[in-house]
Design an enzyme around this catalytic site. Structure first.
Site, short mmCIF file in Angstrom:
data_model
loop_
_atom_site.label_atom_id
_atom_site.label_comp_id
_atom_site.label_asym_id
_atom_site.label_seq_id
_atom_site.Cartn_x
_atom_site.Cartn_y
_atom_site.Cartn_z
N LYS A 22 0.85 -1.21 0.00
CA LYS A 22 0.00 0.00 0.00
C LYS A 22 0.88 1.25 0.00
O LYS A 22 0.66 2.19 -0.78
CB LYS A 22 -0.87 0.01 1.26
CG LYS A 22 -1.55 1.33 1.54
CD LYS A 22 -2.46 1.30 2.74
CE LYS A 22 -1.75 1.54 4.02
NZ LYS A 22 -1.46 2.95 4.35
N ASN A 23 1.91 1.24 0.83
CA ASN A 23 2.70 2.46 1.02
C ASN A 23 3.74 2.67 -0.06
O ASN A 23 4.47 3.67 -0.04
CB ASN A 23 3.32 2.48 2.42
CG ASN A 23 2.25 2.65 3.48
OD1 ASN A 23 1.10 2.97 3.17
ND2 ASN A 23 2.61 2.40 4.72
N ARG A 91 -4.79 10.68 4.44
CA ARG A 91 -3.74 11.69 4.59
C ARG A 91 -2.69 11.56 3.49
O ARG A 91 -2.02 12.53 3.15
CB ARG A 91 -3.01 11.61 5.91
CG ARG A 91 -3.66 10.84 7.00
CD ARG A 91 -2.78 10.73 8.18
NE ARG A 91 -1.83 11.79 8.26
CZ ARG A 91 -2.11 13.02 8.67
NH1 ARG A 91 -3.33 13.33 8.99
NH2 ARG A 91 -1.16 13.93 8.72
N CYS A 115 -5.66 12.81 12.98
CA CYS A 115 -5.69 11.38 12.61
C CYS A 115 -5.73 10.60 13.93
O CYS A 115 -5.22 11.06 14.95
CB CYS A 115 -4.43 11.06 11.81
SG CYS A 115 -4.09 9.31 11.70
N ARG A 120 0.24 14.21 13.30
CA ARG A 120 0.81 13.98 11.96
C ARG A 120 0.84 15.24 11.10
O ARG A 120 0.25 15.33 10.04
CB ARG A 120 0.05 12.86 11.26
CG ARG A 120 0.09 11.56 12.04
CD ARG A 120 -0.66 10.45 11.35
NE ARG A 120 0.08 9.94 10.20
CZ ARG A 120 -0.40 8.96 9.42
NH1 ARG A 120 -1.60 8.47 9.65
NH2 ARG A 120 0.30 8.53 8.39
N ASP A 303 4.17 0.27 12.16
CA ASP A 303 2.98 -0.36 11.56
C ASP A 303 2.84 -1.82 11.96
O ASP A 303 1.86 -2.45 11.60
CB ASP A 303 3.03 -0.26 10.03
CG ASP A 303 2.93 1.19 9.59
OD1 ASP A 303 3.22 1.47 8.42
OD2 ASP A 303 2.58 2.05 10.42
N ARG A 395 -8.89 -0.31 4.29
CA ARG A 395 -8.02 0.73 3.70
C ARG A 395 -6.66 0.14 3.33
O ARG A 395 -6.00 0.62 2.43
CB ARG A 395 -7.80 1.86 4.72
CG ARG A 395 -9.04 2.60 5.08
CD ARG A 395 -8.71 3.80 5.88
NE ARG A 395 -7.58 4.51 5.29
CZ ARG A 395 -7.05 5.62 5.80
NH1 ARG A 395 -7.53 6.11 6.93
NH2 ARG A 395 -6.04 6.23 5.23
C1 EPZ Z 1 4.03 6.82 6.54
O1 EPZ Z 1 3.22 7.83 7.08
C2 EPZ Z 1 3.13 5.61 6.33
N1 EPZ Z 1 2.08 5.97 5.38
C3 EPZ Z 1 2.53 5.19 7.67
O2 EPZ Z 1 1.76 4.02 7.43
C4 EPZ Z 1 3.67 4.84 8.63
O3 EPZ Z 1 3.14 4.50 9.88
C5 EPZ Z 1 4.60 6.05 8.75
O4 EPZ Z 1 5.08 6.46 7.46
C6 EPZ Z 1 5.82 5.77 9.63
O5 EPZ Z 1 6.52 4.68 9.11
C7 EPZ Z 1 2.37 6.00 4.06
O6 EPZ Z 1 3.49 5.77 3.65
C8 EPZ Z 1 1.23 6.32 3.13
P1 EPZ Z 1 5.96 10.09 8.78
P2 EPZ Z 1 3.78 9.34 7.17
O7 EPZ Z 1 5.89 11.38 8.04
O8 EPZ Z 1 4.70 9.61 6.05
C9 EPZ Z 1 6.19 13.30 12.22
C10 EPZ Z 1 -0.04 2.60 7.72
O9 EPZ Z 1 -0.47 2.03 8.71
N2 EPZ Z 1 6.15 14.31 11.14
O10 EPZ Z 1 7.11 9.16 8.48
O11 EPZ Z 1 2.61 10.23 7.37
C11 EPZ Z 1 4.89 12.51 12.32
O12 EPZ Z 1 3.95 13.19 13.11
C12 EPZ Z 1 0.36 4.04 7.78
O13 EPZ Z 1 0.15 2.05 6.60
C13 EPZ Z 1 6.24 15.66 11.48
O14 EPZ Z 1 6.32 16.02 12.65
O15 EPZ Z 1 4.62 9.28 8.51
C14 EPZ Z 1 5.36 11.21 12.95
O16 EPZ Z 1 5.43 11.39 14.35
C15 EPZ Z 1 0.03 4.65 9.12
N3 EPZ Z 1 6.19 16.58 10.48
C16 EPZ Z 1 6.77 11.02 12.38
O17 EPZ Z 1 7.17 12.31 11.89
C17 EPZ Z 1 6.10 16.22 9.15
O18 EPZ Z 1 6.08 17.12 8.27
C18 EPZ Z 1 6.86 10.03 11.23
O19 EPZ Z 1 5.84 10.39 10.33
C19 EPZ Z 1 6.02 14.86 8.84
C20 EPZ Z 1 6.06 13.91 9.84
#
Ligand code: EPZ
Length: 417
Positions: A22-23, A91, A115, A120, A303, A395
């Site tokens: 998916k990702n 998102r 979320c 996030r 995850d 999803r």
């Molecule tokens: C990706 O989400 C995945 N989704 C998520 O999978 C996964 O849990 C996550 O990465 C972490 O591995 C997709 O790839 C579509 P991040 P993403 O930006 O990119 C903080 C699932 O279950 N952050 O790596 O949104 C954020 O709050 C989903 O398949 C900021 O502060 O996650 C988090 O604490 C859920 N500012 C951390 O970084 C930003 O601008 C990691 O988030 C961006 C992120």
């Protein structure tokens, strides 16, 4: 809304084929915006989130078709906006921001909003685009980004962000000059996107490491590309076999994407071995308690945290699970406790005291991976478990109950009363 009814006690046996990731699918679909013409993506899973991303591309007046493979043509793209009613359901819609800005010179994307698993924010995405010369304004819950042509920049992420790295890698592919992303995310899905972009004509080095260099080019061309298998779906089935004491063969998976998952599940007493391209998983009589901390790749994936906790709830001993990525990713805990689990939360840490067995109960899915956790618990619980609100599950898992039933699980989908 639907629910799943699970009668626990059957050890899983047989073989399962893993679907595409998916990702990886979501950023790859967004990347089609960078390359006018027909793009074909293969091994794309049938998921609600993939449908939603397709609807977003259709909203932008691109063509999107998912019959077997995904066929996209963004030659006719005219829109620049990702509306709130789409973004709030997924998102990952924010992944069109970088490509739209690079292709159209402008993008108006709804802020994702809250979320279940955490705030996030997307501040790091926006910081990077501003460094590349975009003007960013926030208006009534929307991000408006403008740039006649983005220019290469050096960007440091305060923390690794998967979609932030992907958004900026896509934007930088058509920028003028060199962009260097430091403290970038190293997930396999980032590397898969970089491989596809390079096949489209981009010039990207270092994907899969914390430093990614992107030399901008003037044009990208659409490709025919097969996406990587889903490492989280693979880990989910490993956990399901482990907790039920079964023996399964997992096909179409990638051993090299699973190091941390294999290490931790092996520590818990699950036998995992490579057999050609397949992986054989054997669950023990009783699992051993193991501590785990979620970390950015190649660490143990957030995850898989909920699925691992379900396993630990009936392990022999006490395990400490620390969630370092999201601030609110323990919503499955109260549902597992309805099934008898003994779990104490203290901030980012959950202490799980293994009990002899779980009891089936009506429980509620709260997010995608929490749904998987409750199913895994239901597979081994005594009695019947009803998991409601499984739209969360749809999803991110492609027909999981069909795959589990084929492995001998007593599981069926029903209408929610
Ligand atoms: C990706 O989400 C995945 N989704 C998520 O999978 C996964 O849990 C996550 O990465 C972490 O591995 C997709 O790839 C579509 P991040 P993403 O930006 O990119 C903080 C699932 O279950 N952050 O790596 O949104 C954020 O709050 C989903 O398949 C900021 O502060 O996650 C988090 O604490 C859920 N500012 C951390 O970084 C930003 O601008 C990691 O988030 C961006 C992120």
């Amino acid at each position: 809304m639907g629910k799943l009814i699970i009668r626990g006690g059957n050890p899983l046996n047989g073989e399962v084929t893993i679907s595409g990731a998916k990702n990886a699918a979501l950023p790859l679909i967004a990347s089609a915006i960078l390359a006018p013409g027909e793009m074909v993506l293969r091994n794309v899973p049938r998921l609600k989130d993939v449908e939603t991303m397709g609807m977003l591309l259709q909203h932008l007046e691109a063509r999107f078709l998912h019959d077997g493979e995904v066929r996209i043509d963004t030659s006719t793209i005219a829109g620049i906006d990702a509306p709130y009613d789409l973004v709030r359901t997924m998102r990952a819609s924010v992944l069109v921001l970088g490509p739209l800005l690079a292709r159209m010179g402008e993008a108006v994307v709804s802020l994702p909003g809250g979320c279940a698993i955490g705030a996030r924010p997307i501040n790091l995405h926006l910081m990077g685009l501003e460094k590349m010369g975009a003007t960013i304004t926030l208006e009534q819950g929307y991000v408006r980004a403008k740039a006649r042509r983005l220019k290469g920049a050096s960007i440091y992420f305060d923390m690794p962000t998967v979609t932030g790295t992907e958004n900026l890698m896509m934007a930088a592919s058509l920028a003028d000059g060199l962009t260097v992303l430091e403290n970038a995310a190293c997930e396999p899905e980032v590397s898969d996107l970089a491989n596809a972009l390079n096949k489209m004509g981009a010039s990207i080095e270092g994907a899969g490491t914390t430093t990614i260099r992107i030399e901008g080019v003037n044009r990208l061309n659409p490709i025919d590309y097969a996406i990587i298998p889903d490492r989280i779906e693979t880990g989910t089935f490993m956990a399901a076999a482990g907790i039920t004491g079964g023996k399964i063969r997992i096909k179409a998976c990638r051993w090299e994407h699973l190091d941390a998952i294999i290490m931790k599940l092996t520590e818990a007493g699950i036998e995992i071995e490579k057999d050609g391209e397949d992986i054989i998983v054997r669950g023990p009589e009783r699992l051993a308690a193991v501590n785990v901390k979620t970390m950015p790749y190649p660490g143990f994936p957030t995850d898989m945290q909920a699925q691992f906790m379900a396993m630990m709830s009936i392990a022999d001993g006490t395990s400490v699970i620390t969630e370092n990525i999201f601030e609110n990713r323990f919503m499955h805990v109260s549902e597992l406790m309805r099934m008898g689990a003994n779990i104490i939360i203290d901030g980012a840490t959950a202490t799980v005291k293994g009990i002899p067995f779980l009891r089936g109960a009506p429980v509620m899915a709260t997010d995608l991976r929490a749904s998987a956790s409750l199913i895994i618990a239901g597979l081994v619980a005594r009695g019947e478990t009803h998991v409601s609100r499984i739209y969360h599950l749809d999803r991110g898992y492609d027909a999981i109950e069909r795959k589990l039933r084929a492995l001998g699980a007593d599981i069926e989908r029903a209408k929610e009363s």
